[in-house]
Design an enzyme around this catalytic site. Structure first.
Site, PDB file in Angstrom:
ATOM      1  N   CYS A   1       0.801  -1.208  -0.043  1.00  0.00           N
ATOM      2  CA  CYS A   1      -0.136  -0.142   0.031  1.00  0.00           C
ATOM      3  C   CYS A   1       0.895   1.169  -0.141  1.00  0.00           C
ATOM      4  O   CYS A   1       0.587   2.249  -0.886  1.00  0.00           O
ATOM      5  CB  CYS A   1      -0.948  -0.146   1.097  1.00  0.00           C
ATOM      6  SG  CYS A   1      -0.098  -0.441   2.669  1.00  0.00           S
TER       7      CYS A   1
HETATM    8  N1  LIG Z   1      -4.192  -5.158   5.249  1.00  0.00           N
HETATM    9  C1  LIG Z   1      -3.525  -4.648   4.239  1.00  0.00           C
HETATM   10  O1  LIG Z   1      -3.876  -3.265   4.084  1.00  0.00           O
HETATM   11  C2  LIG Z   1      -2.540  -5.373   3.121  1.00  0.00           C
HETATM   12  C3  LIG Z   1      -2.325  -6.670   3.466  1.00  0.00           C
HETATM   13  N2  LIG Z   1      -1.371  -7.007   2.446  1.00  0.00           N
HETATM   14  C4  LIG Z   1      -0.836  -8.465   2.458  1.00  0.00           C
HETATM   15  O2  LIG Z   1      -1.820  -9.441   2.338  1.00  0.00           O
HETATM   16  C5  LIG Z   1      -1.681 -10.641   2.950  1.00  0.00           C
HETATM   17  C6  LIG Z   1      -2.867 -10.832   4.083  1.00  0.00           C
HETATM   18  O3  LIG Z   1      -2.854  -9.594   4.814  1.00  0.00           O
HETATM   19  P1  LIG Z   1      -3.937  -9.224   5.691  1.00  0.00           P
HETATM   20  O4  LIG Z   1      -5.452  -9.813   4.914  1.00  0.00           O
HETATM   21  O5  LIG Z   1      -3.988  -7.858   6.180  1.00  0.00           O
HETATM   22  O6  LIG Z   1      -4.036 -10.403   6.766  1.00  0.00           O
HETATM   23  P2  LIG Z   1      -5.096 -11.026   7.815  1.00  0.00           P
HETATM   24  O7  LIG Z   1      -4.243 -11.492   9.118  1.00  0.00           O
HETATM   25  O8  LIG Z   1      -6.453 -10.296   7.965  1.00  0.00           O
HETATM   26  O9  LIG Z   1      -5.458 -12.266   7.192  1.00  0.00           O
HETATM   27  C7  LIG Z   1      -4.667 -13.317   6.728  1.00  0.00           C
HETATM   28  C8  LIG Z   1      -5.477 -14.613   6.585  1.00  0.00           C
HETATM   29  O10 LIG Z   1      -4.561 -15.664   6.012  1.00  0.00           O
HETATM   30  C9  LIG Z   1      -5.314 -16.892   6.626  1.00  0.00           C
HETATM   31  N3  LIG Z   1      -3.848 -17.684   6.991  1.00  0.00           N
HETATM   32  C10 LIG Z   1      -2.698 -17.522   7.601  1.00  0.00           C
HETATM   33  N4  LIG Z   1      -1.804 -18.652   7.170  1.00  0.00           N
HETATM   34  C11 LIG Z   1      -2.445 -19.504   6.323  1.00  0.00           C
HETATM   35  C12 LIG Z   1      -2.124 -20.551   5.614  1.00  0.00           C
HETATM   36  N5  LIG Z   1      -0.975 -21.338   6.131  1.00  0.00           N
HETATM   37  N6  LIG Z   1      -3.144 -21.137   4.872  1.00  0.00           N
HETATM   38  C13 LIG Z   1      -4.436 -20.591   4.816  1.00  0.00           C
HETATM   39  N7  LIG Z   1      -4.744 -19.458   5.274  1.00  0.00           N
HETATM   40  C14 LIG Z   1      -3.646 -18.828   6.102  1.00  0.00           C
HETATM   41  C15 LIG Z   1      -5.654 -16.392   8.133  1.00  0.00           C
HETATM   42  O11 LIG Z   1      -6.528 -17.312   8.656  1.00  0.00           O
HETATM   43  P3  LIG Z   1      -6.288 -17.978  10.037  1.00  0.00           P
HETATM   44  O12 LIG Z   1      -5.305 -17.258  10.705  1.00  0.00           O
HETATM   45  O13 LIG Z   1      -7.503 -17.803  10.780  1.00  0.00           O
HETATM   46  O14 LIG Z   1      -5.911 -19.370   9.816  1.00  0.00           O
HETATM   47  C16 LIG Z   1      -6.471 -15.298   7.822  1.00  0.00           C
HETATM   48  O15 LIG Z   1      -7.857 -15.468   7.446  1.00  0.00           O
HETATM   49  C17 LIG Z   1      -0.404 -10.384   3.848  1.00  0.00           C
HETATM   50  O16 LIG Z   1       0.825 -10.930   3.133  1.00  0.00           O
HETATM   51  C18 LIG Z   1      -0.377  -8.667   4.078  1.00  0.00           C
HETATM   52  O17 LIG Z   1       1.094  -8.462   4.076  1.00  0.00           O
HETATM   53  C19 LIG Z   1      -1.406  -6.466   1.419  1.00  0.00           C
HETATM   54  C20 LIG Z   1      -1.849  -5.207   1.074  1.00  0.00           C
HETATM   55  C21 LIG Z   1      -2.401  -4.554   2.127  1.00  0.00           C
HETATM   56  C1  LIG Z   2      -0.657  -0.023   9.198  1.00  0.00           C
HETATM   57  C2  LIG Z   2       0.411  -1.204   8.827  1.00  0.00           C
HETATM   58  O1  LIG Z   2       0.819  -1.926   9.817  1.00  0.00           O
HETATM   59  N1  LIG Z   2       0.691  -1.387   7.509  1.00  0.00           N
HETATM   60  C3  LIG Z   2       1.387  -2.313   7.057  1.00  0.00           C
HETATM   61  C4  LIG Z   2       1.378  -2.280   5.536  1.00  0.00           C
HETATM   62  C5  LIG Z   2       0.278  -2.730   4.737  1.00  0.00           C
HETATM   63  C6  LIG Z   2       0.654  -3.581   3.492  1.00  0.00           C
HETATM   64  O2  LIG Z   2       0.456  -2.910   2.432  1.00  0.00           O
HETATM   65  O3  LIG Z   2       1.204  -4.354   3.475  1.00  0.00           O
HETATM   66  P1  LIG Z   2       1.665  -5.671   2.647  1.00  0.00           P
HETATM   67  O4  LIG Z   2       3.212  -5.125   2.356  1.00  0.00           O
HETATM   68  O5  LIG Z   2       1.627  -6.802   3.378  1.00  0.00           O
HETATM   69  O6  LIG Z   2       0.739  -5.648   1.248  1.00  0.00           O
HETATM   70  C7  LIG Z   2       2.907  -2.502   7.531  1.00  0.00           C
HETATM   71  O7  LIG Z   2       3.394  -1.275   7.874  1.00  0.00           O
HETATM   72  O8  LIG Z   2       3.519  -3.546   7.756  1.00  0.00           O
END
Ligand SMILES: NC(=O)C1=CN([C@@H]2O[C@H](COP(=O)(O)OP(=O)(O)OC[C@H]3O[C@@H](n4cnc5c(N)ncnc54)[C@H](OP(=O)(O)O)[C@@H]3O)[C@@H](O)[C@H]2O)C=CC1
Ligand SMILES: CC(=O)N[C@@H](CCC(=O)OP(=O)(O)O)C(=O)O
Length: 312
Positions: A117
């Site tokens: 992001c």
């Molecule tokens: N939040 C954000 O703004 C952003 C996040 N991301 C990236 O996207 C990815 C997901 O982030 P985010 O959605 O925030 O994370 P969350 O913690 O909200 O969700 C992660 C999900 O993955 C599941 N999970 C974890 N390990 C496994 C596994 N081995 N197999 C299957 N399911 C699994 C978890 O389920 P459970 O723990 O219940 O098993 C949970 O539902 C990360 O790599 C993050 O860095 C990217 C851009 C932005």
């Molecule tokens: C507020 C906050 O904690 N933000 C996350 C970044 C979110 C994001 O874009 O994470 P990915 O690189 O997984 O896509 C952080 O700084 O680690």
């Protein structure tokens, strides 16, 4: 009309849920789900990956690396939302606006990595200016940013929802935030920038800010505007020079783009022509994550790029 099938590994997490919400009304994409208690079952996942058109990884990095290998073994195309593959040679960086040819590369790719992001904001600002020679690639930059707490995934969301978190918290104090490599790599910066992010007690919305000494804001704004308008980009808008949006004046805030897949770029400059501030505003869950993921899926599947990229 052909319907494409996709599987979201991590379907119940913050990013996975937001992608599903967008795809719920998609006319040409159907999401195939896995039973919650089988979400970590490798065989069940393999079976799904054999049958779908694209697997989307919304997992922590280590799990994303493992599933990506399995997807490759069964010949399934992958879109990875994690930060595991953003500078990897054999992955295409999922930012269609990055440069000429990037959209076409995403369309053909077997493995696409969705940008981070903060990195999205920084790269959208820096890449055209470095390419145009208006910023030197060896310039030492400081990049400041603030994000809503949803950027920290379910754990941070729970903490904030229990009112157990500070109103404003600066972090990244080890100078090693995970987005620095992708910012450097894809904006073309030789010098490692200082990246200083913060999280605020609101759910969504982000500002990425880059102050510049010895830079002329008028020139920078024109270059950004020419670049994105010239390419006809629908998701990146460059605001007029020194404009402060009326809905937040006299401030600029991270709010206003939630649910959208848009990024707004702003340039402020001193009347001396020697100091400037670059600002990118986006929804960390929109253009910063799930909106961009749907945009990439559409491109990978040869569909209209804008379909269902926003939540109304
Ligand atoms: N939040 C954000 O703004 C952003 C996040 N991301 C990236 O996207 C990815 C997901 O982030 P985010 O959605 O925030 O994370 P969350 O913690 O909200 O969700 C992660 C999900 O993955 C599941 N999970 C974890 N390990 C496994 C596994 N081995 N197999 C299957 N399911 C699994 C978890 O389920 P459970 O723990 O219940 O098993 C949970 O539902 C990360 O790599 C993050 O860095 C990217 C851009 C932005
Ligand atoms: C507020 C906050 O904690 N933000 C996350 C970044 C979110 C994001 O874009 O994470 P990915 O690189 O997984 O896509 C952080 O700084 O680690």
């Amino acid at each position: 009309m052909k319907k494409y099938q996709i599987f979201i590994d991590g379907q119940a997490g913050t990013t996975g849920l937001q992608i599903r919400q967008r795809l719920a009304s998609h006319p040409q994409i159907e999401v195939v789900t896995i039973d919650h208690d089988k979400r970590r079952d490798a065989d069940a996942k393999l079976e799904l990956m054999r049958s779908v058109d694209v697997t989307v990884l919304c997992l922590p990095d280590d799990a994303a690396k493992e599933t990506a290998i399995q997807a490759r073994e069964v010949g399934c195309r992958v879109l990875d939302a994690s930060s595991a593959h953003r500078t990897a040679n054999d992955w295409v960086f999922g930012m269609a606006e990055l440069a000429k040819g990037q959209r076409e590369a995403i369309a053909k790719a077997s493995a696409v990595s969705n940008p981070g992001c903060y990195a999205t904001g920084a790269i959208l600002l820096l890449r055209p200016l470095i390419d145009a020679g208006l910023l030197s690639s060896d310039r030492e930059l400081c990049i400041n940013a603030v994000s809503g707490y949803t950027g920290g995934g379910t754990k941070m969301v729970e903490r904030y929802q229990q009112d157990d978190a500070p109103v404003y918290a600066a972090y990244g104090l080890g100078f090693d935030h995970k987005h620095i490599p992708e910012i450097q790599h894809w904006s073309g910066l030789q010098a490692r920038p200082i990246f200083q992010p913060a999280v605020g007690s609101y759910d969504q919305g982000m500002l990425v800010m880059i102050p510049l000494q010895g830079a002329n804001g008028v020139e920078l704004q024109k270059a950004l505007s020419d670049y994105y308008q010239g390419q006809g980009e629908q998701f990146v808008q460059v605001l007029p020079y020194n404009e402060i949006p009326a809905d937040s004046a006299p401030f600029i805030t991270p709010h206003g783009l939630n649910g959208s897949n848009r990024a707004e770029l702003q340039v402020y400059g001193a009347s001396s022509g020697k100091q400037a501030l670059l600002v990118a505003k986006l929804d960390n869950l929109g253009k910063g994550a799930s909106g961009a993921a749907v945009q990439n899926l559409n491109i990978m599947l040869g569909l209209d790029e804008g379909l269902c990229t926003q939540i109304d």
